[in-house]
Every structure is written in structure tokens, then in C-alpha cells.
Write an enzyme that holds these catalytic residues in place. Structure first.
Site, PDB file in Angstrom:
ATOM      1  N   HIS A   1      -2.567   9.516   0.266  1.00  0.00           N
ATOM      2  CA  HIS A   1      -3.317   8.595   1.125  1.00  0.00           C
ATOM      3  C   HIS A   1      -4.241   9.355   2.078  1.00  0.00           C
ATOM      4  O   HIS A   1      -5.277   8.823   2.490  1.00  0.00           O
ATOM      5  CB  HIS A   1      -2.357   7.695   1.906  1.00  0.00           C
ATOM      6  CG  HIS A   1      -2.806   6.271   1.942  1.00  0.00           C
ATOM      7  ND1 HIS A   1      -2.840   5.461   0.821  1.00  0.00           N
ATOM      8  CD2 HIS A   1      -3.282   5.508   2.957  1.00  0.00           C
ATOM      9  CE1 HIS A   1      -3.294   4.264   1.150  1.00  0.00           C
ATOM     10  NE2 HIS A   1      -3.581   4.274   2.444  1.00  0.00           N
TER      11      HIS A   1
ATOM     12  N   ARG B   1      -7.267   9.648   0.166  1.00  0.00           N
ATOM     13  CA  ARG B   1      -7.942   8.351   0.141  1.00  0.00           C
ATOM     14  C   ARG B   1      -8.730   8.160   1.442  1.00  0.00           C
ATOM     15  O   ARG B   1      -9.875   7.708   1.427  1.00  0.00           O
ATOM     16  CB  ARG B   1      -6.907   7.242  -0.049  1.00  0.00           C
ATOM     17  CG  ARG B   1      -7.461   5.818  -0.130  1.00  0.00           C
ATOM     18  CD  ARG B   1      -6.358   4.887  -0.618  1.00  0.00           C
ATOM     19  NE  ARG B   1      -6.612   3.488  -0.338  1.00  0.00           N
ATOM     20  CZ  ARG B   1      -7.331   2.681  -1.122  1.00  0.00           C
ATOM     21  NH1 ARG B   1      -7.886   3.168  -2.224  1.00  0.00           N
ATOM     22  NH2 ARG B   1      -7.496   1.409  -0.814  1.00  0.00           N
TER      23      ARG B   1
ATOM     24  N   ARG C   1      -5.416   4.876  -5.078  1.00  0.00           N
ATOM     25  CA  ARG C   1      -4.047   4.909  -4.579  1.00  0.00           C
ATOM     26  C   ARG C   1      -3.195   5.705  -5.561  1.00  0.00           C
ATOM     27  O   ARG C   1      -3.505   5.776  -6.755  1.00  0.00           O
ATOM     28  CB  ARG C   1      -3.489   3.495  -4.445  1.00  0.00           C
ATOM     29  CG  ARG C   1      -4.271   2.577  -3.505  1.00  0.00           C
ATOM     30  CD  ARG C   1      -3.691   1.170  -3.504  1.00  0.00           C
ATOM     31  NE  ARG C   1      -4.403   0.285  -2.606  1.00  0.00           N
ATOM     32  CZ  ARG C   1      -5.415  -0.507  -2.956  1.00  0.00           C
ATOM     33  NH1 ARG C   1      -5.836  -0.485  -4.227  1.00  0.00           N
ATOM     34  NH2 ARG C   1      -5.999  -1.302  -2.083  1.00  0.00           N
TER      35      ARG C   1
ATOM     36  N   HIS D   1     -10.285  -2.966  -1.006  1.00  0.00           N
ATOM     37  CA  HIS D   1      -9.715  -3.780   0.068  1.00  0.00           C
ATOM     38  C   HIS D   1     -10.179  -5.228  -0.093  1.00  0.00           C
ATOM     39  O   HIS D   1     -11.365  -5.483  -0.277  1.00  0.00           O
ATOM     40  CB  HIS D   1     -10.172  -3.273   1.437  1.00  0.00           C
ATOM     41  CG  HIS D   1      -9.552  -1.974   1.833  1.00  0.00           C
ATOM     42  ND1 HIS D   1     -10.074  -1.164   2.823  1.00  0.00           N
ATOM     43  CD2 HIS D   1      -8.435  -1.343   1.396  1.00  0.00           C
ATOM     44  CE1 HIS D   1      -9.316  -0.091   2.960  1.00  0.00           C
ATOM     45  NE2 HIS D   1      -8.320  -0.171   2.107  1.00  0.00           N
TER      46      HIS D   1
ATOM     47  N   TYR E   1     -11.595   2.522   9.763  1.00  0.00           N
ATOM     48  CA  TYR E   1     -12.485   3.683   9.742  1.00  0.00           C
ATOM     49  C   TYR E   1     -13.641   3.555  10.726  1.00  0.00           C
ATOM     50  O   TYR E   1     -14.579   4.343  10.678  1.00  0.00           O
ATOM     51  CB  TYR E   1     -13.056   3.880   8.338  1.00  0.00           C
ATOM     52  CG  TYR E   1     -11.998   4.109   7.286  1.00  0.00           C
ATOM     53  CD1 TYR E   1     -11.314   5.324   7.213  1.00  0.00           C
ATOM     54  CD2 TYR E   1     -11.660   3.112   6.380  1.00  0.00           C
ATOM     55  CE1 TYR E   1     -10.329   5.537   6.272  1.00  0.00           C
ATOM     56  CE2 TYR E   1     -10.681   3.329   5.421  1.00  0.00           C
ATOM     57  CZ  TYR E   1     -10.022   4.531   5.376  1.00  0.00           C
ATOM     58  OH  TYR E   1      -9.046   4.736   4.435  1.00  0.00           O
TER      59      TYR E   1
ATOM     60  N   LYS F   1      -4.235  -3.368  -6.317  1.00  0.00           N
ATOM     61  CA  LYS F   1      -3.348  -4.369  -5.730  1.00  0.00           C
ATOM     62  C   LYS F   1      -3.800  -5.769  -6.119  1.00  0.00           C
ATOM     63  O   LYS F   1      -4.983  -6.046  -6.264  1.00  0.00           O
ATOM     64  CB  LYS F   1      -3.344  -4.240  -4.199  1.00  0.00           C
ATOM     65  CG  LYS F   1      -2.507  -3.081  -3.676  1.00  0.00           C
ATOM     66  CD  LYS F   1      -2.432  -3.140  -2.163  1.00  0.00           C
ATOM     67  CE  LYS F   1      -1.508  -2.060  -1.623  1.00  0.00           C
ATOM     68  NZ  LYS F   1      -1.411  -2.107  -0.140  1.00  0.00           N
TER      69      LYS F   1
END
Length: 327
Positions: A265, A268, A168, A291, A300, A192
Site C-alpha cells: 500500500h 500504491r 492493490r 476509488h 492525497y 473492489k
């Protein structure tokens, strides 16, 4: 992060109101959950919108009828340029509210159960990624400019690192030189939720970083810094901000003649798409992207669906006689 203090309602605060619990909840996010200052700020904003809209209801006054009215309010509210608020934005408000109510539920404070709030249904997300012809042009774009050699090397390293790791923009902007060991093709980033994960360097990314660091003469700790703004004191050089990196990526997409809007992004997404199209499984991609849920990675699935189509075409119905098709 310094949290805003809540004003008292009269001389004695009403401890049954939602606002009386908000500060404690935000501190819980900061200390116990390890959420970032930006996340806390966003949750503060979303929850204050609900509190202001509902005239600071008591916790036991939060029921399904109130939530229904609030969802109507969100759905009919106007966003930017007079457009309706996006379903994803509505859900951000509801996710924050569910989390707040769950916090109250665990403390035996009478209020609506968080599980009774459903999120709005959303259409599938549009995943924008670079195809096989656009990607090389973008990665080579810094070399085609008339910028300083060190700026060219820096920007080339940024683009290669994005595509190699799927990082990110916030993760890349905070990288320090001490985190990178070019003798190894991997290093740790903090993503995150304050979670660490391993990312891997391609040969191209490793070479670009080596070239860039070889030109560095300053003592700044950050990996990517503002060379074009540097003054005489080498210690004054600051790191690139996420916003400046976003502008940098977009600039090179224009230089490369790519018609679509390209952001960090997008790279990414390109990283994940490249892995899946070359046979990686969804769980592995989930881990490499950082994630927390496989549901997030499932945006995806359009890539895996293409693979399934190829499998079907290659292997289905091979035992049937070709003559039957002609009949």
C-alpha cells in the site's frame, strides 16, 4: 462462500429479530451486490457483534437510544494490546450496521432509518509514501541479492508493477499471464466491488515483466508464482499469496536501507503521490486507483496543497512594488 446457517430460536424462528434477516442480507451482498467473500465475512462479524451485544433485538427495537449505547460500547471497548478501538474500526461496525438497516428499510421492515446513524469523526489519514531518494533504491533492491535469477526477475517485476499501476496487493496476487499483453501498455484488473479498471505499464514495468516471463518454463497460469518452492512437477507451482507479497516488499525495503515500514500500500500511495506531484488532477487519480468516491482519493490533498503553495509563491502579489516590502 458458504454462509453460516442461523440457529433456530425454539421450534419456530422469530422472524422479527435481527438475526432472522442476517442470512438473507449476506446472500444479498454476495449475489446482488457482488461483494467479495472477505467483505461478506467481515460484515457477518460486525453484525453478529451488534446482535450479540443487543441480545438479538427485534427490528422495531433498533432505535437511536440503542445505537447510542452501542457506540459507547464500541468507543470503550479495548482493541489489541489493551488499547481503545480505533475510530476507523468503530466506523467499520457502523457502516455494516447502516448497510443492514438500509437493506431492511428497502423491504419495508420496520426499523431505524439507516441515515440516522452518523459515523465517528476521524483525524486525517497518514499517507506513507516513498520519496525520490528511497523509491529507486527499493526498485533496484532485488538485483542486489543472491537469489536465483528467476526470483530476482520476479521480484523486480512485482515492485515495478506496483509502482506503475497502483494496484492493490489482492489484485496483483490474482493476476494471470493471460491478462498481460506486452504488445500493449495497458491491461484490465478486477478490483473492489468486482469492478474492472484499466491500468497502465511504464516502460520499466514492461521491461521487467518481459525479462521475468522470458525466464518462465512452467505452465502455471498465474503471473507471479513460488519458484523457490517449486517441485519437480511444473504444474504444481502455486501463486504468491497477498501475505507473501507483503513480506517480499518489506524484505526489499530492509535490503534498500529504508527506515520506514514499507508495504504494497506504500507503493500504491507512492503511485498516486507521483501522479499528483507531476500535475495529474484528483479525478484522474481516483479513476486509476479504482476509488468509487472522490472522498477516498482526497487523502492525497496534502500533495495538492503543496502544489498550491508553490503556485501562491510564484504568482501572488506580483503587481505590488517590491519597495513596499522593504518599508
Amino acid at each position: 462462500m458458504v454462509l453460516r446457517r442461523l440457529s433456530n430460536r425454539g421450534t419456530i424462528p422469530d422472524m422479527a429479530s435481527l438475526s432472522s434477516h442476517l442470512r438473507t442480507y449476506l446472500e444479498h451482498l454476495e449475489i446482488e451486490k457482488g461483494r467479495s467473500p472477505l467483505t461478506i465475512r467481515n460484515y457477518d462479524f460486525y453484525l453478529r457483534r451488534f446482535i450479540d451485544w443487543g441480545k438479538d433485538p427485534d427490528t422495531d427495537a433498533v432505535n437511536q437510544d440503542l445505537i447510542h449505547e452501542y457506540r459507547l460500547f464500541l468507543n470503550r471497548a479495548e482493541g489489541r494490546a489493551g488499547a481503545s478501538m480505533r475510530k476507523s474500526t468503530q466506523n467499520y461496525h457502523l457502516i455494516a450496521l447502516r448497510s443492514f438497516l438500509k437493506f431492511l428499510n428497502k423491504r419495508d421492515i420496520q426499523t431505524l432509518s439507516a441515515e440516522k446513524i452518523d459515523l465517528a469523526k476521524q483525524g486525517s489519514r497518514d499517507v506513507s509514501y516513498l520519496d525520490a531518494s528511497d523509491l529507486p533504491r527499493l526498485l533496484e533492491a532485488p538485483e542486489k541479492t543472491d537469489a536465483q535469477p528467476i526470483v530476482k526477475a520476479r521480484d523486480k517485476a512485482i515492485l515495478e508493477l506496483f509502482f506503475s499501476t497502483g494496484m492493490r496487493v489482492s489484485e496483483l496476487a490474482t493476476l494471470k499471464i493471460s491478462q498481460i499483453n506486452l504488445d500493449r501498455d495497458e491491461f484490465t484488473v478486477r478490483g473492489k466491488g468486482d469492478k474492472n479498471r484499466i491500468v497502465f505499464l511504464s516502460q520499466q514495468a514492461r521491461h521487467a515483466l518481459k525479462q521475468y516471463l522470458g525466464l518462465r518454463k512452467d505452465e502455471a497460469p498465474y503471473l507471479f508464482v513460488r519458484h523457490d518452492r517449486a517441485k519437480s512437477g511444473v504444474k504444481e507451482i502455486g501463486s504468491l499469496t497477498p501475505r507473501s507479497i507483503e513480506r517480499l516488499v518489506h524484505h526489499y525495503s530492509v535490503v534498500a536501507g529504508i527506515p520506514k515500514h514499507v508495504s504494497p500500500h506504500t507503493l500504491r500511495h507512492s503511485f498516486a503521490t507521483d501522479l499528483l506531484m507531476n500535475g495529474a488532477d484528483l479525478r484522474s487519480v481516483q479513476t486509476m486507483l479504482g476509488h468509487s468516491s472522490i472522498t477516498t482519493t482526497q487523502i492525497y490533498t496534502h500533495i495538492t496543497n503543496q502544489q498550491l503553495k508553490d503556485v501562491h509563491k510564484a504568482f501572488h502579489g506580483k503587481t505590488r512594488d517590491d519597495e513596499e516590502v522593504e518599508k
